[in-house]
Design a protein around this motif. Structure first.
Motif, mmCIF file in Angstrom:
data_model
loop_
_atom_site.group_PDB
_atom_site.id
_atom_site.type_symbol
_atom_site.label_atom_id
_atom_site.label_comp_id
_atom_site.label_asym_id
_atom_site.label_seq_id
_atom_site.Cartn_x
_atom_site.Cartn_y
_atom_site.Cartn_z
ATOM 1 N N LEU A 158 2.988 -2.075 7.911
ATOM 2 C CA LEU A 158 3.164 -3.282 8.442
ATOM 3 C C LEU A 158 1.984 -4.158 8.332
ATOM 4 O O LEU A 158 2.072 -5.448 7.895
ATOM 5 N N ALA A 159 0.731 -3.831 8.515
ATOM 6 C CA ALA A 159 -0.581 -4.683 8.264
ATOM 7 C C ALA A 159 -0.824 -5.073 6.835
ATOM 8 O O ALA A 159 -1.018 -6.273 6.604
ATOM 9 N N ARG A 160 -0.459 -4.033 5.980
ATOM 10 C CA ARG A 160 -0.594 -4.432 4.549
ATOM 11 C C ARG A 160 0.370 -5.549 4.071
ATOM 12 O O ARG A 160 0.097 -6.403 3.533
ATOM 13 N N LYS A 161 1.542 -5.429 4.466
ATOM 14 C CA LYS A 161 2.334 -6.263 4.208
ATOM 15 C C LYS A 161 2.447 -7.783 4.910
ATOM 16 O O LYS A 161 2.444 -9.080 4.268
ATOM 17 N N CYS A 162 1.850 -7.772 6.190
ATOM 18 C CA CYS A 162 1.601 -8.937 6.820
ATOM 19 C C CYS A 162 0.391 -9.824 6.464
ATOM 20 O O CYS A 162 -0.034 -10.989 6.642
#
Length: 535
Positions: free
Chosen positions: A89-93
């Motif tokens: 999720l952090a990589r996507k956001c």
């Protein structure tokens, strides 16, 4: 068992103060418009804090969710609750994400910009959305079995609740669930102003308690005392199981949202932040869909320990709780918002159903439904080819054999009118017949796997003609009437099948007798529908 919960709303204002009395509108007189179109409280109003944009001051995206299995995909994509720079999720956001679990109301904090995102159901958004500057970029999933109407064992259909009192919690998805079923059955809903108030004989009467847990407990108390005040309760798990366990043979489930797809969870993002940082919203949507896909896939079991650890459950509890939700994929999202979904309610249908279920007396000025969806992220994913190979796949869950021999959950007041003496629909009533097709299609689509029984009738004039024809034939007049009424039911079956409904979900029955519904002969020359949800 882990609790299947969402934020508690009923009985409390969004800033911790009591809601208005049960029979009064949520939005009190004196409401003022601001230039952006959001309403703020006047004298006596119980209102949200005014809108403000979320700012990730420490570089962390703040999300608040309830301890509910429907949100497991987001939690899994984040690798848990705490921010992790290397999580999916952090990589996507493009920034780490912190997820806080809370059973308190988060709407005011979300609106005021103290968090970036949260989640709710479409029906609750319809209730509170007029004050909120939020966008809905995606559907998270469906509740499948967490909400139920539990009644005394002698009540076999919604009609059996007419004149009865049901314990409920105001403006929860359980409240919406019962109100929607009552509306489909054509039964009005009344709210008792006090526990001692006499119920209306023609309505389902709601006695509001502070929350769903209290509603279930009040019904159990009434059962334990041998009282007859309450006919049932509408509540959610784990209280449904508790009422069934303690009530024993004296209670039964009248309806459960196992296959009635009316309770849809959606992602809410602070409006100011969404407009300023659309790339982060897109990452949040993609990460959630990735997490949902992992929990729908063949390796789901490998991810249960991570979900269980985040929610404080055992892995077996995580598996059980996930069995009661349907996590949506990309094509299901696109169908949900476009209205093309044929396996449940669409966003627009559910939103308008909530507005209609509560009515103008309680929701005098609901926000327009098109204020909230912002589908750029979903459309970009579709265009990119991400999640290629996924399809809409919402299968019915069967816990028991479904029979059309018993009492239907409801008899739908829809009628197809026919030409005299035949089984062709009457073109003079084309609009009414088309509306009847649409009504039955809607029931079959929100009730995944549900069945409908269509019952054909003849009118009194045709009955007399059948008698005269029988006098010169070997067939009895009952056989004439039976053949004609069955042919009419088969016509309706063909109309529904032509709209894509499987024929084995429609049972055609000829009544072979007159059962007039009024003095107008054409109104008696008809087919009526009965609905049997899968349970």
């Amino acid at each position: 068992m882990g609790d299947l919960k969402r934020p508690r709303i009923a009985g409390r204002g969004l800033t911790g103060v009591p809601l208005p009395p049960a029979d009064q509108p949520l939005h009190a007189p004196g409401v003022r418009e601001d230039p952006r179109g959001f309403r703020s409280a006047g004298a006596g109003g119980k209102r949200l804090e005014p809108p403000a944009a979320f700012e990730p001051g420490d570089g962390v995206l703040e999300i608040e969710l309830s301890e509910y299995a429907g949100y497991a995909g987001i939690v899994l994509a984040n690798g848990g609750l705490e921010p992790k720079a290397d999580s999916l999720l952090a990589r996507k956001c493009g920034m780490p994400v912190r997820i806080r679990l809370s059973e308190e109301e988060s709407w005011s904090a979300l609106n005021a910009g103290r968090m970036a995102a949260s989640a709710t159901t479409v029906d609750v958004l319809a209730v509170y959305g007029d004050q909120m500057d939020v966008v809905v970029p995606a559907q998270i999933g469906w509740s499948r079995g967490a909400d139920a109407v539990v009644v005394r064992s002698g009540i076999r259909s919604l009609a059996g609740l007419r004149g009865g009192v049901v314990a409920a919690a105001r403006f929860t998805e359980s409240d919406f669930f019962l109100r929607t079923l009552a509306a489909e059955a054509g039964i009005p809903v009344a709210v008792l102003p006090s526990p001692e108030a006499p119920p209306r004989s023609d309505a389902v009467n709601l006695l509001y308690l502070p929350d769903n847990e209290a509603a279930a407990d009040r019904f159990l108390e009434d059962l334990g005392k041998g009282g007859g005040r309450l006919a049932g309760t509408v509540t959610w798990e784990p209280k449904v199981s508790e009422v069934l366990g303690k009530g024993g043979k004296g209670v039964r489930v009248l309806a459960r949202n196992l296959n009635l797809l009316l309770v849809a969870d959606v992602l809410l993002v602070n409006g100011g932040f969404a407009r300023a940082r659309p790339e982060v919203v897109a990452g949040l949507v993609e990460g959630m869909l990735e997490g949902n896909s992992l929990l729908r896939g063949p390796d789901r079991g490998n991810h249960l320990p991570a979900v269980a650890a985040a929610f404080g459950w055992e892995p077996e509890e995580a598996a059980e709780n996930l069995s009661r939700v349907h996590l949506s994929n990309l094509p299901e999202n696109l169908a949900f918002f476009s209205g093309a979904v044929d396996a449940g309610g669409s966003f627009g249908m559910l939103y308008q159903s909530a507005v209609l279920a509560y009515g103008p007396a309680l929701l005098p000025r609901p926000a327009p439904e098109d204020r909230f969806p912002s589908l750029d992220a979903l459309r970009a994913l579709e265009k990119s080819g991400a999640f290629r190979g996924q399809r809409v796949d919402i299968a019915p869950v069967r816990t028991a054999a479904l029979s059309l021999e018993g009492e239907p959950l409801l008899r739908k007041d829809v009628r197809f009118l026919f030409q005299r003496g035949g089984n062709a629909v009457d073109p003079a009533y084309g609009g009414q017949n088309e509306a009847a097709v649409a009504e039955i299609l809607r029931l079959l689509r929100i009730g995944k796997g549900s069945l409908v029984r269509v019952r054909g009738f003849v009118d009194n004039a045709e009955w007399e003609e059948a008698k005269r024809a029988a006098s010169t034939s070997a067939r009895t007049f009952q056989e004439f009437a039976a053949a004609l009424s069955l042919a009419r039911a088969e016509t309706v079956r063909a109309l529904l099948a032509g709209k894509g409904i499987e024929r084995d979900r429609i049972l055609a029955v000829g009544t072979s007798w007159v059962q007039n519904v009024g003095s107008a002969v054409p109104q008696n020359r008809r087919v009526e529908a009965e609905w049997f949800p899968v349970e």
